[in-house]
Design a protein around this motif. Structure first.
Motif, PDB file in Angstrom:
ATOM      1  N   ARG A 537       0.852  -1.179   0.000  1.00 27.37           N
ATOM      2  CA  ARG A 537       0.000   0.000   0.000  1.00 27.37           C
ATOM      3  C   ARG A 537       0.895   1.239   0.000  1.00 27.37           C
ATOM      4  NH1 ARG A 537      -2.601  -4.187  -0.075  1.00 27.37           N
ATOM      5  NH2 ARG A 537      -4.071  -4.905   1.513  1.00 27.37           N
ATOM      6  N   TYR A 538       0.547   2.203  -0.817  1.00 22.94           N
ATOM      7  CA  TYR A 538       1.203   3.511  -0.764  1.00 22.94           C
ATOM      8  C   TYR A 538       0.192   4.489  -0.206  1.00 22.94           C
ATOM      9  CZ  TYR A 538       3.559   7.828  -2.025  1.00 22.94           C
ATOM     10  OH  TYR A 538       4.165   9.057  -1.962  1.00 22.94           O
ATOM     11  N   LEU A 539       0.470   5.030   0.986  1.00 23.93           N
ATOM     12  CA  LEU A 539      -0.483   5.876   1.697  1.00 23.93           C
ATOM     13  C   LEU A 539      -0.387   7.297   1.158  1.00 23.93           C
ATOM     14  CD1 LEU A 539       0.156   4.476   5.299  1.00 23.93           C
ATOM     15  CD2 LEU A 539      -1.423   3.653   3.544  1.00 23.93           C
ATOM     16  N   SER A 540      -1.083   7.551   0.068  1.00 20.12           N
ATOM     17  CA  SER A 540      -1.043   8.857  -0.579  1.00 20.12           C
ATOM     18  C   SER A 540      -2.035   9.805   0.082  1.00 20.12           C
ATOM     19  CB  SER A 540      -1.372   8.707  -2.064  1.00 20.12           C
ATOM     20  OG  SER A 540      -2.749   8.409  -2.245  1.00 20.12           O
ATOM     21  N   GLU A 541      -2.003  11.064  -0.325  1.00 21.24           N
ATOM     22  CA  GLU A 541      -2.905  12.064   0.236  1.00 21.24           C
ATOM     23  C   GLU A 541      -4.357  11.811  -0.155  1.00 21.24           C
ATOM     24  OE1 GLU A 541      -1.585  15.936  -0.777  1.00 21.24           O
ATOM     25  OE2 GLU A 541       0.260  15.827   0.408  1.00 21.24           O
TER      26      GLU A 541
END
Length: 572
Positions: A537-541
């Motif tokens: 998972r890439y916790l983007s804005e």
């Protein structure tokens, strides 16, 4: 004068109370090494300044009569360190004998004169943190008892050194006592002031209470209409009445959004929506959304009107859905409307409605229990209850959500669909590094045999939103061609562990299980298909960007070796 730079001196706090030693190391300039001290004279000058810092820290901890001296021991040779030694005799720790409330403004009726009359318990602890907490609690009491202008002026401890006790003196301004008298709205352009006033959480004539103002602001924020909200007491009249002044800045009325996804089970997918808020100035919302994958395309329009005093809303929707699955092809038109009500500080929502649905269904099943091609007409009365304590629905980092659905249908066939779904997660570890999340679903169908149940109303399982590792709808019995038959009931469960590994990057491992049954209610001891895998998972804005790979642990001849998923948001 001996030389001593910032790297070759040591600081000691001899005699400091153990609970303060580390605090002093974080407070004094010498320990923090904020500058260099090239000579012993500069060290002495810094020590003199730090002695006052130490004295204040001791007083804040309840030591009001300390004796503090210092000395600087110069380095004996070039390789030795200079030392700054503070000798501290803290004396006895004082206790508070009296808590004194002093008002610095004109008298106002019914304001409490003591902690006892305010029913606030206080101790004899003399440390600054305790006294600050005492004063904040007294201020909270004033703000909740009709004094919206109350504020803290000062606080001090008056020590009687010979007795080892002190009086804590708390200074306030209370301002006049005031009662609620309507709502004054500033900054509204499209929004009707009556709509804002309708969200108030108090009765006019009651004394001002900060909790009511906080709840009012939260309700305004929940409408999603405003980018800025300020709530305060307006001008207080001589008779004590005052409006609540609300200063708002409205958000743009339109929002356009889009999303994309991909999975080996459903192919590429996309979503486009347009939301229009505050249609008539009373918080109305309309949303049109188009979404599609290789197996499902839908166009949906929703409208909602808030009912603040209820509290809840009325809603309606119109949807066209086209489905092309292994089990059936269906084109459906749905029209519905209903009423929603919120309970228990908005944590519980109940819904009741009426819906009309017509579908053209083509079964792709070639063996029993199949149904012929047909046009179905159904009327339903959807009922639901949802308990929700989740945070951001896209990030899903804390809280839980559980829903119960009961939907009776009549028309081409008569049956009742029952469904219970839930999900939760818990964070733990330093900085909430780890997350353990879970999900379940139990579905049942009463009142219709499987053969007569419209195939698009059967219960299916499998895919990225249910049991990962298996094709869409493929969990459960298959016909001779390997097509899913569906059932009247199902059980699903999933567990997922997540760990932050590098900045916004999170790794995940999961296991999903599910089963579909021909009986009306599930047999919890039946055969389950299990899928397991991992992801990143890439916790983007805009929310987590998710990539998962899952394997079918109970692989059948018709199952692929793995499934691949890309989407936005956590699965649960």
């Amino acid at each position: 004068m001996g030389a001593a730079n910032a790297a070759d001196y040591a600081v000691r706090y001899d005699g400091a109370p153990p609970e303060l030693r580390h605090k002093l190391e974080r407070l004094t300039d010498l320990s923090l090494r904020r500058r260099s001290y090239p000579t012993t004279a500069s060290l002495r000058q810094a020590a003199a300044s730090d002695r006052d810092v130490i004295r204040r820290a001791l007083a804040a901890a309840g030591y009001f009569n300390p004796a503090i001296t210092y000395r600087v021991e110069a380095a004996g040779d070039a390789d030795a360190q200079a030392s700054v030694i503070f000798s501290i005799e803290p004396g006895a720790k004082f206790r508070i004998e009296r808590h004194v409330v002093v008002y610095k403004d004109d008298a106002a009726p019914d304001r409490p004169a003591t902690f006892e009359t305010a029913e606030i318990e206080v101790s004899d602890r003399a440390d600054g943190a305790t006294l600050e907490d005492n004063q904040k609690r007294f201020l909270d009491h004033l703000l909740s008892k009709g004094f919206p202008r109350a504020r803290i002026v000062a606080r001090r401890a008056e020590a009687r050194l010979a007795e080892g006790v002190a009086d804590a003196v708390y200074e306030f301004e209370s301002g006049p006592r005031a009662t609620f008298n309507g709502v004054e709205v500033v900054g509204a352009k499209k929004t009707k002031p009556r709509f804002v006033a309708g969200l108030k959480t108090w009765d006019d004539g009651a004394y001002f209470n900060r909790e009511d103002l906080v709840s009012f602001r939260e309700d305004l924020a929940d409408t999603g209409l405003f980018s800025s909200i300020e709530v305060e007491a307006g001008e207080i009249a001589p008779d004590g009445r005052a409006p609540v002044k609300v200063t708002i800045e409205e958000r743009k009325q339109r929002t356009i959004g889009a999303g994309v996804s991909f999975s080996t089970a459903e192919g590429p997918g996309g979503r486009l929506f347009l939301e229009y808020r505050n249609l008539a100035g009373r918080g109305e919302r309309a949303r049109a959304e188009i979404e599609g994958t290789e197996i499902r395309q839908a166009f949906d329009v929703e409208v909602e009107k808030p009912l603040p005093r209820f509290p809840g809303s009325v809603f309606g929707n119109l949807a066209f859905i086209n489905e092309t699955t292994d089990a059936f092809n269906a084109r459906s038109l749905e029209l519905g409307a209903g009423l929603a009500r919120r309970w228990l500080d908005d944590r519980l929502e109940t819904r009741a409605g009426l819906a009309l649905e017509t579908s053209s269904v083509e079964s792709r099943l070639r063996i029993a229990p199949g149904v012929p091609d047909e046009r179905t007409y159904l009327v339903s009365a959807p009922l639901s209850a949802t308990w929700d304590t989740e945070d951001d629905p896209l990030a899903l980092s804390s809280g839980a959500r559980a829903s119960l659905f009961v939907v009776p249908y009549t028309g081409t066939d008569q049956f009742t669909r029952l469904e219970l779904v839930g999900r939760s997660r818990r964070q733990f570890g330093a900085g909430d590094r780890f997350t353990l999340a879970g999900r379940f679903r139990v579905a049942a169908t009463a009142g219709s045999a499987l053969r007569s149940l419209p195939v698009n109303k059967r219960i299916f399982s499998g895919g990225g939103a249910s049991v990962r590792g298996y094709d869409f709808q493929s969990v459960g019995p298959l016909d001779a061609d390997g097509r899913p038959i569906g059932g009247r009931s199902a059980v699903e469960a999933a567990i997922e562990a997540r760990a932050k590994v590098l900045g916004p990057v999170q790794l995940a491992a999961f296991a999903d299980a599910g089963a579909v049954f021909s009986e009306s209610f599930p047999d919890f001891t039946g055969d389950y298909l299990i899928g397991a895998g991992g992801g990143i998972r890439y916790l983007s804005e805009i929310g987590p960007i998710r990539l998962d790979v899952a394997l079918p642990l109970e692989r059948r001849p018709t199952d692929r070796g793995f499934q691949f998923y890309i989407s936005l948001g956590q699965p649960f």
